[in-house]
Design a protein around this motif. Structure first.
Motif, mmCIF file in Angstrom:
data_model
loop_
_atom_site.group_PDB
_atom_site.id
_atom_site.type_symbol
_atom_site.label_atom_id
_atom_site.label_comp_id
_atom_site.label_asym_id
_atom_site.label_seq_id
_atom_site.Cartn_x
_atom_site.Cartn_y
_atom_site.Cartn_z
ATOM 1 N N ARG A 40 0.827 -1.198 0.000
ATOM 2 C CA ARG A 40 0.000 0.000 0.000
ATOM 3 C C ARG A 40 0.868 1.258 0.000
ATOM 4 O O ARG A 40 1.892 1.341 0.696
ATOM 5 C CB ARG A 40 -0.892 0.015 1.237
ATOM 6 N N ARG A 50 2.605 9.282 -2.263
ATOM 7 C CA ARG A 50 1.768 9.903 -3.298
ATOM 8 C C ARG A 50 2.201 11.348 -3.543
ATOM 9 O O ARG A 50 2.302 11.802 -4.697
ATOM 10 C CB ARG A 50 0.297 9.838 -2.889
ATOM 11 N N ARG A 58 -3.389 3.351 -4.845
ATOM 12 C CA ARG A 58 -3.422 2.601 -3.586
ATOM 13 C C ARG A 58 -2.167 1.770 -3.356
ATOM 14 O O ARG A 58 -1.865 1.415 -2.218
ATOM 15 C CB ARG A 58 -4.650 1.686 -3.560
ATOM 16 N N THR A 59 -1.451 1.436 -4.417
ATOM 17 C CA THR A 59 -0.279 0.573 -4.275
ATOM 18 C C THR A 59 0.942 1.220 -4.908
ATOM 19 O O THR A 59 0.839 2.156 -5.711
ATOM 20 C CB THR A 59 -0.516 -0.790 -4.952
ATOM 21 N N LYS A 108 -5.143 9.029 -6.323
ATOM 22 C CA LYS A 108 -6.057 7.912 -6.073
ATOM 23 C C LYS A 108 -5.324 6.569 -5.965
ATOM 24 O O LYS A 108 -5.953 5.554 -5.674
ATOM 25 C CB LYS A 108 -7.098 7.820 -7.189
#
Length: 205
Positions: A19, A25, A57-58, A55
């Protein structure tokens, strides 16, 4: 005795399936903005990629957004900035100055003032090692920056933390350590006089 069945071992996930964090990010968004400023991607593509980065997530979802871009160069470590108040005091700022990862301030007899309000700092964290000694150390940080003072020994002079905990994305955390000594240590946002000066000279170098 009947042997107990062994529990299946948990295999670690591949790194690209881990994650992504908010900081990761934000780092990708900064890299994309730099690439647009250099003309590597156009602004429509920048908007699209930034939207996907926010957006993601990984790690894999983030990696594909910068796979065709050069890796940002690792900054060379800077030596710490050392300020000594001595007899007549010392200060850094409010004019623009280059912020290293570590600042050491000794208040001495004259005191020290550190003013970060005009700097542009891409570090995620700046360690300020402050020793109030006789006349104290004052640290001024912009609105949107936050401070962690848990590593600070207030000493006899005390520690006054007048900052707000609301940290904006992309801003550094000031990690305060050291000792208040006799003079104490203050960390705060700009006061009214400093705000007027900032508004009157927004581009002062």
């Amino acid at each position: 005795m009947t042997a107990q069945p062994s529990k299946p071992s948990r295999c670690p996930l591949p790194s690209d399936l881990l994650r992504a964090s908010d900081d990761e990010r934000d780092a990708v968004v900064e890299q994309l903005r730099d690439a647009a400023a250099e003309g590597r991607i156009d602004f429509d593509e920048l908007d699209a990629r930034v939207g996907r980065a926010l957006k993601a997530r990984t790690h894999a979802e983030l990696a594909v957004l910068t796979a065709d871009l050069p890796r940002p160069a690792s900054p060379e470590p800077q030596p710490p900035l050392v300020l000594k108040g001595g007899m007549y005091g010392a200060s850094r700022g409010p004019a623009r100055w280059e912020v290293p990862g570590r600042v050491i301030a000794h208040g001495g007899v004259g005191g020290v003032k550190l003013d970060f309000t005009r700097v542009e700092c891409r570090l995620t964290e700046v360690v300020v090692e402050a020793y109030g000694e006789t006349s104290g150390v004052t640290i001024v940080i912009p609105d949107g920056w936050a401070a962690d003072t848990r590593g600070m020994d207030p000493g006899r002079g005390g520690l006054r933390n007048e900052t707000t905990p609301d940290r904006l994305p992309g801003t550094p955390l000031i990690r305060l350590t050291g000792s208040g000594g006799m003079g104490g240590v203050i960390i705060r946002h700009p006061d009214r006089r400093e705000r007027r000066r900032l508004q009157g000279n927004p581009t002062q170098g």
